[in-house]
Motif scaffolding. Structure first.
Motif, PDB file in Angstrom:
ATOM      1  N   HIS A  37      -0.035  -4.195   5.460  1.00 20.75           N
ATOM      2  CA  HIS A  37      -1.326  -4.436   6.127  1.00 20.75           C
ATOM      3  C   HIS A  37      -2.371  -4.961   5.133  1.00 20.75           C
ATOM      4  N   SER A  89       0.460   3.630   1.784  1.00 20.86           N
ATOM      5  CA  SER A  89       0.632   3.957   3.217  1.00 20.86           C
ATOM      6  C   SER A  89       1.906   3.311   3.762  1.00 20.86           C
ATOM      7  N   CYS A  93      -6.898  -3.685   2.393  1.00 16.41           N
ATOM      8  CA  CYS A  93      -6.836  -2.235   2.617  1.00 16.41           C
ATOM      9  C   CYS A  93      -7.422  -1.479   1.431  1.00 16.41           C
ATOM     10  N   CYS A 147      -5.702  -3.544   8.227  1.00 17.55           N
ATOM     11  CA  CYS A 147      -4.952  -2.454   8.867  1.00 17.55           C
ATOM     12  C   CYS A 147      -5.050  -2.465  10.384  1.00 17.55           C
ATOM     13  N   CYS A 155       0.852  -1.188   0.000  1.00 18.85           N
ATOM     14  CA  CYS A 155       0.000   0.000   0.000  1.00 18.85           C
ATOM     15  C   CYS A 155       0.890   1.242   0.000  1.00 18.85           C
TER      16      CYS A 155
END
Ligand code: NAP
Ligand code: ZN
Ligand code: ZN
Length: 353
Positions: free
Chosen positions: A69, A49, A164, A95, A47
């Protein structure tokens, strides 16, 4: 935490600082407690993130950091009190790995809003007292209430990013009741954006994709967009002014949010799921004219994540992925920064052997 739980070692990939590359390491996981499920990780999605966190762009990274995640794998052990899972089950972890369980948000299945939610990485492990470490590893231990069932008919690697990218786009589209008769925009064709296109199409909306990459126009249509707008083209943008009911913005970097507010009808809503490092300035006029809204949305709770996975199983929806080896992660990050990903990297964790 009266006494430190028994731990075991597992291979992982970590970074030690914002400018350091990720590399091989060994980490400690707690041995399963009575309510825990131990999972051998088979695939983990990458991701954006993970990149923001690894490089401390959100200013809360704890090093050494293990991102990841979008975790899927096989159950290798269960605690004595575990009821929902058994050894050999195929499961997922997103997550969140825990929350307080008692606040009004937790009680209504909105664990993502719990003040004491425990994120898969970047929180404090309630058992060990150390930072939580994510899915770029061979094994993880998670309390059973935060483990999800994976639909058996889906390709497991291609389903990993649902944990996610899938729930983060499914949840706001459901919450704001996107469906037939509505014109819906998705901004950014990355990991999140390509799932936003698939879900908005599946929910029956008229879908318009906005991309900065002219090379993604054909893919946008193949993925389900009825129309694709190259957002750097002013004439194409102007032609869409004031016509949208709902826009989902899944862009990872600084960009002009006002350009998209101007595309909404009266009472239209622009929902931000992208989490760029720097603030996005919002001008007054695009909001106050036509009573528009600007909102945000964070992943989704556990019940809705299971609902999303089941929906994907029923409708045969997975992510378009590029499978990589663990040691290709640093190159994958650089490619993600160049918007060069179709449309999610997924790590084959067997490559960390
Ligand atoms: P990604 O795969 O890297 O996709 C981001 C896309 O944004 C790119 O593919 C590109 O699409 C577009 N983009 C990139 N730079 C841009 C720029 N300077 N101007 C305009 N567009 C640009 O990232 P992702 O994994 O989908 O994540 C997207 C964002 O959502 C990240 O910030 C991530 O941290 C955040 N996120 C939030 C949540 C949440 O709960 N709210 C959950 C997961 C992720 P085009 O080539 O089509 O323009
Ligand atoms: Zn994510
Ligand atoms: Zn709570």
């Amino acid at each position: 935490m009266s006494k430190k739980p028994i731990c075991y070692s597992t291979k992982a990939y970590a970074t030690t600082g914002a400018t350091a590359p990720l590399g091989a390491t060994v980490i400690e996981r707690r041995s399963p407690t009575p309510s825990d499920v131990q999972i051998q990780i088979q695939y983990c999605g990458v991701c954006h993130s993970d990149l923001h966190y690894a490089r401390n762009e959100w200013h809360f990274t704890q090093y050494p950091a293990v991102p990841g995640h979008e975790i899927v794998g096989r159950v290798t052990a269960v605690g004595s009190g575990v009821k929902k899972f058994k050894v050999g089950d195929t499961v997922g972890v997103g997550c969140l790995v825990d929350s307080c369980r008692t606040c009004p948000d937790c009680r209504s299945g909105l664990e993502q809003f719990c003040a004491n939610m425990v994120m898969t990485y970047g929180s404090t492990d309630q058992h060990l007292g150390t930072p939580t470490l994510g899915g770029y590893s061979q094994s993880i231990v998670v309390t059973e209430d935060f483990v999800l069932r994976m639909p058996a008919n889906l390709n497991l690697a291609a389903a990993a990013p649902l944990l996610c990218a899938g729930i983060t786009t499914y949840s706001p589209l459901r919450h704001w009741k996107v469906g037939p008769g509505q014109k819906v925009g998705i901004v950014g064709l990355g990991g999140l954006g390509h799932m936003g296109v698939k879900f908005a199409k599946a929910f029956g909306a008229q879908v318009v994709l906005f991309t900065t990459s002219p090379g993604k126009v054909a893919d946008g249509k193949r993925l389900g967009a009825h129309e694709v707008v190259v957002s750097t083209n002013e004439a194409q943008m102007a032609a869409q002014a004031g016509t949208f009911d709902f826009i989902l913005d899944a862009v990872s970097a600084t960009h002009d949010i006002n350009a998209y507010l101007n595309l909404l009808k009266h009472d239209g809503n622009l929902v931000l799921v992208g989490a760029p490092e720097k603030p996005l300035p919002v001008a007054a006029f695009p909001l106050i004219f036509r009573r528009r809204s600007f909102s945000g949305s964070l992943i989704g709770g556990l019940p809705e994540t299971q609902e999303m996975l089941d929906f994907c199983g029923q409708h045969n929806i997975t992510c378009d992925i590029e499978l990589i080896r663990m040691d290709e992660i640093n190159t994958a990050y650089e490619r993600m920064l160049k918007s060069d990903v179709k449309y999610r990297f997924v790590i084959d964790m067997a490559s960390l052997g």
